[in-house]
Write an enzyme that holds these catalytic residues in place. Structure first.
Site, PDB file in Angstrom:
ATOM      1  N   GLY A  49       0.853  -1.178   0.000  1.00 19.55           N
ATOM      2  CA  GLY A  49       0.000   0.000   0.000  1.00 19.55           C
ATOM      3  C   GLY A  49       0.888   1.225   0.000  1.00 19.55           C
ATOM      4  O   GLY A  49       1.792   1.334  -0.822  1.00 19.55           O
ATOM      5  N   GLU A  50       0.654   2.094   0.938  1.00 26.47           N
ATOM      6  CA  GLU A  50       1.466   3.304   1.046  1.00 26.47           C
ATOM      7  C   GLU A  50       1.907   3.442   2.507  1.00 26.47           C
ATOM      8  O   GLU A  50       1.087   3.679   3.389  1.00 26.47           O
ATOM      9  CB  GLU A  50       0.637   4.515   0.576  1.00 26.47           C
ATOM     10  CG  GLU A  50       1.337   5.840   0.715  1.00 26.47           C
ATOM     11  CD  GLU A  50       2.772   5.828   0.192  1.00 26.47           C
ATOM     12  OE1 GLU A  50       2.996   5.450  -0.970  1.00 26.47           O
ATOM     13  OE2 GLU A  50       3.676   6.194   0.967  1.00 26.47           O
ATOM     14  N   SER A  51       3.204   3.277   2.710  1.00 26.25           N
ATOM     15  CA  SER A  51       3.713   3.188   4.084  1.00 26.25           C
ATOM     16  C   SER A  51       3.532   4.491   4.861  1.00 26.25           C
ATOM     17  O   SER A  51       3.355   4.461   6.082  1.00 26.25           O
ATOM     18  CB  SER A  51       5.177   2.767   4.069  1.00 26.25           C
ATOM     19  OG  SER A  51       5.951   3.687   3.325  1.00 26.25           O
ATOM     20  N   CYS A  81       6.218  -5.140   0.561  1.00 24.02           N
ATOM     21  CA  CYS A  81       6.388  -3.805  -0.022  1.00 24.02           C
ATOM     22  C   CYS A  81       6.251  -2.705   1.040  1.00 24.02           C
ATOM     23  O   CYS A  81       7.173  -2.516   1.827  1.00 24.02           O
ATOM     24  CB  CYS A  81       5.435  -3.630  -1.206  1.00 24.02           C
ATOM     25  SG  CYS A  81       5.951  -2.302  -2.300  1.00 24.02           S
ATOM     26  N   ARG A 110      13.038   3.357   0.485  1.00 25.59           N
ATOM     27  CA  ARG A 110      11.678   3.454  -0.042  1.00 25.59           C
ATOM     28  C   ARG A 110      11.704   3.894  -1.508  1.00 25.59           C
ATOM     29  O   ARG A 110      12.545   4.713  -1.895  1.00 25.59           O
ATOM     30  CB  ARG A 110      10.942   4.483   0.825  1.00 25.59           C
ATOM     31  CG  ARG A 110       9.488   4.599   0.566  1.00 25.59           C
ATOM     32  CD  ARG A 110       8.823   5.433   1.656  1.00 25.59           C
ATOM     33  NE  ARG A 110       7.587   5.929   1.119  1.00 25.59           N
ATOM     34  CZ  ARG A 110       7.380   7.178   0.743  1.00 25.59           C
ATOM     35  NH1 ARG A 110       8.317   8.091   0.893  1.00 25.59           N
ATOM     36  NH2 ARG A 110       6.233   7.514   0.210  1.00 25.59           N
ATOM     37  N   ILE A 139       5.888  -2.904  -7.308  1.00 24.74           N
ATOM     38  CA  ILE A 139       5.128  -1.675  -7.553  1.00 24.74           C
ATOM     39  C   ILE A 139       5.691  -0.574  -6.664  1.00 24.74           C
ATOM     40  O   ILE A 139       5.515  -0.600  -5.448  1.00 24.74           O
ATOM     41  CB  ILE A 139       3.630  -1.892  -7.235  1.00 24.74           C
ATOM     42  CG1 ILE A 139       3.067  -3.079  -8.036  1.00 24.74           C
ATOM     43  CG2 ILE A 139       2.830  -0.617  -7.526  1.00 24.74           C
ATOM     44  CD1 ILE A 139       1.692  -3.528  -7.587  1.00 24.74           C
ATOM     45  N   ARG A 140       6.383   0.361  -7.279  1.00 24.25           N
ATOM     46  CA  ARG A 140       7.076   1.406  -6.493  1.00 24.25           C
ATOM     47  C   ARG A 140       7.759   0.776  -5.275  1.00 24.25           C
ATOM     48  O   ARG A 140       7.606   1.195  -4.140  1.00 24.25           O
ATOM     49  CB  ARG A 140       6.096   2.488  -6.032  1.00 24.25           C
ATOM     50  CG  ARG A 140       5.916   3.580  -7.070  1.00 24.25           C
ATOM     51  CD  ARG A 140       5.263   4.812  -6.486  1.00 24.25           C
ATOM     52  NE  ARG A 140       4.063   4.453  -5.775  1.00 24.25           N
ATOM     53  CZ  ARG A 140       3.713   4.923  -4.589  1.00 24.25           C
ATOM     54  NH1 ARG A 140       4.465   5.797  -3.983  1.00 24.25           N
ATOM     55  NH2 ARG A 140       2.596   4.542  -4.033  1.00 24.25           N
ATOM     56  N   HIS A 175       5.060  -8.463  -4.166  1.00 24.91           N
ATOM     57  CA  HIS A 175       3.681  -8.748  -3.716  1.00 24.91           C
ATOM     58  C   HIS A 175       3.217 -10.145  -4.133  1.00 24.91           C
ATOM     59  O   HIS A 175       2.468 -10.262  -5.117  1.00 24.91           O
ATOM     60  CB  HIS A 175       2.713  -7.768  -4.382  1.00 24.91           C
ATOM     61  CG  HIS A 175       2.866  -6.345  -3.991  1.00 24.91           C
ATOM     62  ND1 HIS A 175       2.207  -5.794  -2.918  1.00 24.91           N
ATOM     63  CD2 HIS A 175       3.581  -5.338  -4.553  1.00 24.91           C
ATOM     64  CE1 HIS A 175       2.502  -4.507  -2.831  1.00 24.91           C
ATOM     65  NE2 HIS A 175       3.338  -4.208  -3.807  1.00 24.91           N
ATOM     66  N   GLU A 177       0.910 -11.738  -2.933  1.00 22.75           N
ATOM     67  CA  GLU A 177      -0.561 -11.774  -2.787  1.00 22.75           C
ATOM     68  C   GLU A 177      -1.279 -11.389  -4.072  1.00 22.75           C
ATOM     69  O   GLU A 177      -2.491 -11.563  -4.178  1.00 22.75           O
ATOM     70  CB  GLU A 177      -0.993 -10.860  -1.617  1.00 22.75           C
ATOM     71  CG  GLU A 177      -0.929  -9.353  -1.875  1.00 22.75           C
ATOM     72  CD  GLU A 177       0.458  -8.748  -1.695  1.00 22.75           C
ATOM     73  OE1 GLU A 177       1.449  -9.508  -1.629  1.00 22.75           O
ATOM     74  OE2 GLU A 177       0.557  -7.507  -1.623  1.00 22.75           O
TER      75      GLU A 177
HETATM   76  N1  GLN Z   1       6.126   3.050  -2.294  1.00 20.91           N
HETATM   77  C1  GLN Z   1       5.151   2.599  -1.339  1.00 20.91           C
HETATM   78  C2  GLN Z   1       5.454   3.093   0.065  1.00 20.91           C
HETATM   79  O1  GLN Z   1       6.279   3.899   0.285  1.00 20.91           O
HETATM   80  C3  GLN Z   1       5.081   1.091  -1.327  1.00 20.91           C
HETATM   81  C4  GLN Z   1       4.413   0.586  -2.568  1.00 20.91           C
HETATM   82  C5  GLN Z   1       3.718  -0.724  -2.412  1.00 20.91           C
HETATM   83  O2  GLN Z   1       3.419  -1.196  -1.299  1.00 20.91           O
HETATM   84  N2  GLN Z   1       3.374  -1.302  -3.517  1.00 20.91           N
HETATM   85  O3  GLN Z   1       4.806   2.681   0.962  1.00 20.91           O
END
Ligand code: GLN
Length: 196
Positions: A49-51, A81, A110, A139-140, A175, A177
């Site tokens: 997700g987005e940390s 991630c 990150r 993903i990122r 990921h 999942e």
């Molecule tokens: N770049 C996201 C973060 O800083 C992580 C991306 C992801 O979980 N797919 O949390």
């Protein structure tokens, strides 16, 4: 033996996909949002997700300290991630106010693999997982810049560490999942069973 109860931290991120993968790996999977729910699980997955958002919501929901305490007490945890970022003892390129839980003696960078449009998939050889490489969806994604002596590198991609385990704590940059291949979740559920 009855199936272990594995929570998925449900503050933000791809919670549903982890619940499905855990159930396929013979765990009793349930979302965890509050300290009372955390107290009832044997183990926890921290999703992608987005940390920065996850960190903010963990503070807001009064989850930061309870999570840190359970991790310190040895609860098995698996982070993918953004979840890997949450499990880093040290973070590079985080936001100034960003909190992590810690758990693995590693330095994580990150967004190290680039931006959203530089997301990619690759076959990843994963130590301890049989049946050929796993599909890595990045993903990122973060990578691990260095690990301490207690941490074991389980996978690398392009010279960068992308899967690490330290005791009961597991983290991947990618990921599993999202792939329908439940072997990494099964590996984690085996870790949980071994500790019960
Ligand atoms: N770049 C996201 C973060 O800083 C992580 C991306 C992801 O979980 N797919 O949390």
């Amino acid at each position: 033996m009855t199936n272990p109860v594995v929570g998925v931290l449900a503050l933000q991120g791809d919670v549903r996909e982890h619940l499905i993968a855990l159930a396929a790996a013979d765990a009793v999977a349930r979302p965890v949002r509050r300290p009372e729910e955390l107290a009832e699980v044997d183990a926890l997955v921290i999703p992608g997700g987005e940390s920065t958002t996850m960190s903010k919501l963990a503070v807001l929901f009064g989850m930061l300290e309870p999570l840190r305490e359970r991790v310190k007490a040895g609860m098995p945890v698996y982070g993918t991630c953004a979840g890997m970022i949450m499990l880093a003892d040290k973070l590079l390129d985080g936001r100034d106010d960003q909190e992590t839980l810690g758990g693995i003696d590693m330095i994580v960078r990150r967004n190290a693999f680039g931006r959203q449009n530089e997301s990619f998939e690759a076959k990843i050889d994963f130590a301890g997982i049989e049946g050929g490489p796993v599909e890595g969806v990045f993903i990122r994604a973060p990578w691990v810049e260095s690990v301490g002596a207690a941490a074991e590198v389980l996978a690398t991609y392009d010279g960068h560490t992308v899967a690490v385990r330290q005791g009961n704590v597991l983290a991947t940059s990618f990921h599993p999942e999202l792939t329908g291949d439940d072997r990494v979740h099964a590996y984690f559920v085996d870790m949980v069973r071994a500790g019960l």
